[in-house]
Design a protein around this motif. Structure first.
Motif, short mmCIF file in Angstrom:
data_model
loop_
_atom_site.label_atom_id
_atom_site.label_comp_id
_atom_site.label_asym_id
_atom_site.label_seq_id
_atom_site.Cartn_x
_atom_site.Cartn_y
_atom_site.Cartn_z
N VAL A 1 33.39 28.97 19.95
CA VAL A 1 34.59 28.85 20.78
C VAL A 1 34.21 28.95 22.27
CG1 VAL A 1 36.76 30.01 21.37
CG2 VAL A 1 36.09 29.75 18.97
N ARG A 2 34.69 28.02 23.06
CA ARG A 2 34.35 28.02 24.49
C ARG A 2 34.88 29.28 25.17
NH1 ARG A 2 33.89 22.24 27.67
NH2 ARG A 2 32.03 21.65 26.51
N SER A 3 33.98 30.01 25.82
CA SER A 3 34.35 31.31 26.37
C SER A 3 33.84 31.48 27.78
CB SER A 3 33.76 32.42 25.49
OG SER A 3 34.08 32.20 24.13
N MET A 4 34.59 32.26 28.56
CA MET A 4 34.15 32.56 29.92
C MET A 4 34.22 34.06 30.14
SD MET A 4 35.64 31.12 33.56
CE MET A 4 34.53 29.78 33.99
N CYS A 5 33.21 34.59 30.83
CA CYS A 5 33.18 36.01 31.12
C CYS A 5 33.02 36.16 32.63
CB CYS A 5 32.01 36.66 30.37
SG CYS A 5 31.92 38.43 30.59
N VAL A 6 33.94 36.92 33.25
CA VAL A 6 34.04 36.95 34.71
C VAL A 6 33.77 38.35 35.24
CG1 VAL A 6 35.60 36.52 36.65
CG2 VAL A 6 35.81 35.14 34.56
N MET A 7 32.95 38.45 36.27
CA MET A 7 32.69 39.78 36.85
C MET A 7 32.20 39.65 38.28
SD MET A 7 29.27 40.53 34.63
CE MET A 7 29.96 39.83 33.13
N ILE B 1 29.18 32.46 32.35
CA ILE B 1 29.31 33.80 32.92
C ILE B 1 29.47 33.65 34.43
CG2 ILE B 1 28.18 36.03 33.24
CD1 ILE B 1 26.48 35.33 30.70
N VAL B 2 30.62 34.04 34.94
CA VAL B 2 30.84 33.93 36.38
C VAL B 2 30.40 35.24 37.03
CG1 VAL B 2 32.52 33.60 38.23
CG2 VAL B 2 32.82 32.42 36.05
N THR B 3 29.48 35.16 37.98
CA THR B 3 29.13 36.34 38.76
C THR B 3 29.44 36.04 40.22
OG1 THR B 3 27.26 37.50 39.76
CG2 THR B 3 26.72 35.63 38.37
N ALA B 4 30.28 36.89 40.82
CA ALA B 4 30.71 36.67 42.21
C ALA B 4 29.97 37.65 43.11
CB ALA B 4 32.23 36.87 42.32
N ASP B 5 29.02 37.11 43.87
CA ASP B 5 28.24 37.94 44.79
C ASP B 5 29.03 38.18 46.08
OD1 ASP B 5 26.38 37.48 42.80
OD2 ASP B 5 24.75 36.95 44.15
N ALA C 1 38.70 34.19 27.44
CA ALA C 1 38.19 34.66 28.73
C ALA C 1 38.25 36.18 28.75
CB ALA C 1 39.01 34.08 29.88
N THR C 2 37.18 36.80 29.24
CA THR C 2 37.14 38.27 29.30
C THR C 2 36.64 38.68 30.68
OG1 THR C 2 34.83 38.40 28.58
CG2 THR C 2 36.50 38.39 26.85
N THR C 3 36.98 39.91 31.06
CA THR C 3 36.56 40.37 32.39
C THR C 3 36.66 41.87 32.51
OG1 THR C 3 36.85 39.94 34.76
CG2 THR C 3 38.82 40.43 33.55
N TYR C 4 35.98 42.41 33.50
CA TYR C 4 36.39 43.65 34.11
C TYR C 4 36.61 43.28 35.57
CZ TYR C 4 37.05 48.36 35.62
OH TYR C 4 37.63 49.49 36.16
N PRO C 5 37.79 43.60 36.14
CA PRO C 5 38.10 43.10 37.48
C PRO C 5 37.17 43.65 38.56
CG PRO C 5 39.79 44.65 36.74
CD PRO C 5 38.89 44.38 35.57
N GLY C 6 36.91 42.86 39.57
CA GLY C 6 36.11 43.30 40.70
C GLY C 6 36.14 42.25 41.80
N THR C 7 36.42 42.67 43.03
CA THR C 7 36.44 41.76 44.17
C THR C 7 35.01 41.30 44.44
OG1 THR C 7 38.14 43.25 45.01
CG2 THR C 7 37.30 41.58 46.54
#
Ligand code: SF4
Lengths: 198, 617
Positions: B80-86, B112-116, B33-39
């Motif tokens: 490899v199962r991967s998730m990318c969060v932003m 790829i998780v995108t949180a609007d 799992a990878t990310t750059y944090p952001g509310t």
């Protein structure tokens, strides 16, 4: 099951997120359907924090204007500000311990008088229970337990579908071990004061 | 053990939407799992970070979203199962990777998780990221509830592996930051190792290869549409002749409204959860069975436009309503009452809205804008820059972080803001054409995210401005995440390197570099003055730990101060630095000892030297 809508307003840092968490856990224990939403982020730097908690058969986690059955305010001017969420049947519980916004410190605005504030809330809603939750938190031995005091008062009013035991169990499970005792004491104090005032 | 690693399938837990997404990934056997944090996405990663320390999950805070997606693109292409969060705007940064990764595809699942953030509770815009899915030709799913947020993650991974394409998992704030009871499922053991075959004619999109890959992308899209037609996440409830098409949280508002309005037997609801490609045949059938249709979606008319096209293809003339002056706006978020009223108006049924009390006689309530914490080092830096630049005609581009709040009076440091890292690039432009002194502000994490490239540009193109780097040793705004400048060994985490901001700045060729300690007011003012007078690019690095962070590490050192009777009431402390620890009681200035961190800044600027440490009483 009927729907009950509860709004909690507080100033960032007053512990309202923990209060909602405890309410949520208590609902889980009591097997009452519950959904809540909260606002994080920028709002937490000393701004206003609001949680909406919906019990019963509804899917929404947001509460519209005029649709709160209960308003629980951690700070009197914030309770007043949230009156738009209320209607003539809403029960309002508020602490009277004020946290002066910085705009008051700089002299750019004036804090409303607490007696006027209470009279206004009384006049526009079904019931107001108002007391100094900070004083009771101090009495409980932890100034930070304002949230538990208010929770006690909320449960006493019987306005939300939770029992005392549910909430106490949630406090024991979900709040920090060091504070469980003072939290339970704070809960009791809030419960008693609401009984006296109710 | 971390609560999201709990084994008992069937157990009901109270979870935040973001926790549910993290749990869903764990249940799906995510290995990277990878990310750059952001509310509002941050808690997904906070949980991954903790989980990675007690499981096989590899998690990283990447320097920015583009890098985060590159890392995940590679691990997924290794099977490899991967998730990318932003957060939503993070997708703009990752878009370059995203658009071509769509051609290359994946081998192991990539979600790829995108949180609007409709209404922009903590964002600079409210862009609707569903268009990214259409833009790239990448499938997308959208949950409506916290439970579904968990359940849909495994679905998204399976879909991704079936199509050999990344999948977008799109949420909005009201999913990320809602809590509800969630029934947990079984955890799948992650496959943590993988490999990539040498296959340049599928993996290296030079023009000849890319032409072939684009065709392949379109054929996969056709396959995705077939799956969307039968997906359990696209379903119809009810069988009335009035149709409502909705997605995400709007589905909740619609369900509640239909019950409240007592029109359950007259309405048919099509809930779209697999929202790109849309199930075209299913929608056509739905339209054929309806007299009129209302499309309920926050943001842009994403579904509405497609629905109207499909009606045209079927030569249907029924009324289809969505975004319009009378019904739904493209602005902000929806709420239950708004949706209920619009449904009532459109289908012409009675609705008695809740009566908000008359609030016209309520006195003005003092505003409570968010503020930098008491003792925040940014306040000290802003004050020093303000003093050092007194009398200068300045423009101050700022950047994304807690310090954005410095734009508020009395500090008023922040004249222009676009997005992460833009303070550096915009400073180049302003200094070129305005002839004014340009002073930019950027935090440590933002500097690593995308400020460095702007600074290199400034050196190469010989621009003239002063960059102030606010190095507080953490990513404060989003909840104290680490960044490449943080010395992780101090946190007993020894698998990390450390990048020195000062060395980077010097290495890219900035010749005037100063490091200040912002709590030393006079020294800082003098050092900044010198930097401001330097012709060319100068950098001031202001080093002091975020007070909230220091407190959380129990490293806060200061003793609280108080205002002694030497105070003559100038109120410089309040009017110039606006620290929230100050308040007025009986017309006297006082300091709240619970808030004061003992940073001493106010004591240094008080003309009467009236502010003293409490121990000196
Ligand atoms: S969290 Fe840290 S950086 Fe942010 S305002 Fe508070 S002290 Fe300043």
């Amino acid at each position: 099951m009927d729907t009950t809508r509860l709004i909690i307003v507080a100033v960032g840092g007053q512990g309202n997120l923990l209060a909602s968490r405890v309410i949520g856990e208590a609902a889980l224990i009591a097997d009452v359907p519950v959904r809540m939403s909260e606002i994080h982020g920028m709002a937490q730097r000393g701004g206003v924090v609001e949680s909406a908690i919906v019990f019963g058969d509804a899917s929404s986690t947001v509460i519209s204007d005029g649709e709160a059955d209960v308003l629980l305010g951690f700070e009197p001017s914030e309770t007043l500000r949230a009156l738009n969420k209320c209607n003539a049947n809403t029960v309002v519980i508020t602490s009277l311990a004020l946290l002066s916004p910085f705009t008051v410190t700089t002299g750019s605005s004036v804090y409303p008088s607490l007696s006027v504030l209470q009279a206004l809330i009384r006049q526009k809603t079904a019931k107001l229970i108002a007391f100094d939750a900070a004083a009771l938190a101090t009495e409980a031995g932890n100034v930070l337990s304002v949230n538990m005091v208010l929770l006690g008062a909320l449960i006493q009013t019987g306005t939300v579908p939770l029992q005392v035991e549910n909430v106490k169990e949630a406090i024991m499970n979900k709040t920090s071990k060091t504070f469980v005792e003072s939290n339970l004491k704070a809960f009791e104090l809030g419960f008693s004061v609401a009984k006296e005032l109710g | 053990m971390h609560k999201l690693l709990t084994e008992h399938p069937g157990l009901k837990m109270l979870l935040l939407g973001n926790e549910a997404i993290a749990r869903g990934a764990i249940e799906a056997g995510v290995a990277v799992a990878t990310t750059y944090p952001g509310t509002p996405s941050s808690e997904i990663s906070t949980n991954f970070f903790q989980i990675s320390r007690e499981s096989d999950l590899y998690f990283e805070y990447s320097t920015n979203e583009k890098v985060a997606l590159e890392v995940a693109a590679a691990t997924a292409n290794s099977g490899v199962r991967s998730m990318c969060v932003m957060k939503h705007v993070g997708m703009n940064v990752a878009a370059d990777v995203f658009m071509t990764l769509a051609y290359i595809g994946v081998k192991g699942g990539l979600v790829i998780v995108t949180a609007d953030d409709p209404y922009m509770f903590s964002s600079q815009n409210e862009q609707d990221n569903r268009y990214y899915s259409k833009f790239a030709g990448i499938p997308m799913v959208e949950p409506s509830s916290v439970q579904e947020a968990k359940d849909m993650v495994a679905y998204a991974f399976n879909l991704s592996e079936k199509l050999q394409q990344p999948v977008i998992f799109r949420t909005t704030t009201r999913i990320n930051h809602s809590n509800a009871a969630v029934v947990i499922g079984k955890i799948k053991e992650p496959e943590t190792r993988g490999d990539i075959s040498k296959d340049p004619f599928n993996h290296v999109p030079v023009p000849a290869v890319a032409r072939k890959l684009h065709a392949k992308l379109l054929s996969k899209l056709g396959e995705a549409e077939k799956i969307s037609e039968d997906s359990e996440h696209n379903f119809i409830i009810g069988n009335g002749a009035w149709g409502i098409i909705c997605n995400g949280v709007s589905y909740n508002y619609v369900s509640d409204a239909v019950k409240d309005l007592n029109i359950e037997n007259r309405v048919k609801i099509l809930r779209i959860g697999f929202s790109y490609p849309m199930p075209r045949a299913m929608i056509k059938r739905f339209l054929q069975e309806c007299e009129k249709v209302l499309v309920v979606e926050e943001g842009e008319p994403f579904m509405e436009e497609t629905v109207k096209v499909l009606a045209q293809e079927e030569k249907l003339t029924l009324s289809i309503m969505g975004k319009s002056k009378k019904f739904f706006s493209r602005l902000y978020e929806f709420d239950p009452a708004l949706v209920r009223q619009s449904i009532a108006d459109y289908f012409d049924v009675a609705c008695s809205p809740a009566k908000v009390p008359d609030l016209s006689d309520i006195p003005e309530i003092p505003q409570r804008p968010p503020n930098l914490c008491a003792g925040c080092p940014h306040r000290a830096t802003f004050y020093a820059v303000k003093k050092a630049s007194e009398g200068m005609d300045t423009i101050c581009p700022t950047d994304i972080g807690c310090y954005t709040l410095g734009f508020l009076p009395p500090l008023a440091m922040g004249d222009f803001l676009i997005c992460m890292g833009a303070s550096a690039g915009t400073s180049c432009g302003f200094s070129k054409v305005t002839g004014k002194k340009v002073i930019s502000f950027i935090g440590d994490s933002t500097f690593f995210h995308s400020g460095i490239s702007g600074l290199i540009n400034a050196v190469f193109n010989n621009h003239d401005f002063t960059m102030v780097i606010l190095d507080n040793g953490t990513t404060a705004m989003t909840g104290l995440q680490p960044n490449p400048g943080v010395y992780m060994k101090k946190l007993n985490l020894d698998v990390y390197g450390k990048v020195s901001i000062q060395k980077v700045v010097r290495a890219v060729g900035v010749s005037h570099v100063t490091v200040i300690r912002p709590y030393r007011v006079k020294k800082s003012v003098d050092a900044i003055k010198e930097a401001l007078h330097y012709k060319g690019v100068s950098v001031v690095i202001s080093e002091e730990a975020c007070t909230l962070y220091a407190r959380s590490l129990k490293k806060a050192r200061g003793k609280p101060f108080f205002v002694s009777d030497k105070c003559k009431g100038h109120k410089d402390c309040i009017n110039e630095i606006a620290c929230p620890a100050f308040f007025i009681k009986n017309k006297r200035v006082e300091i709240d000892p619970d808030l004061c961190t003992g940073c001493t800044v106010c004591a240094q600027i008080c003309p009467e030297h009236a502010i003293l440490p409490i121990r000196n009483i």
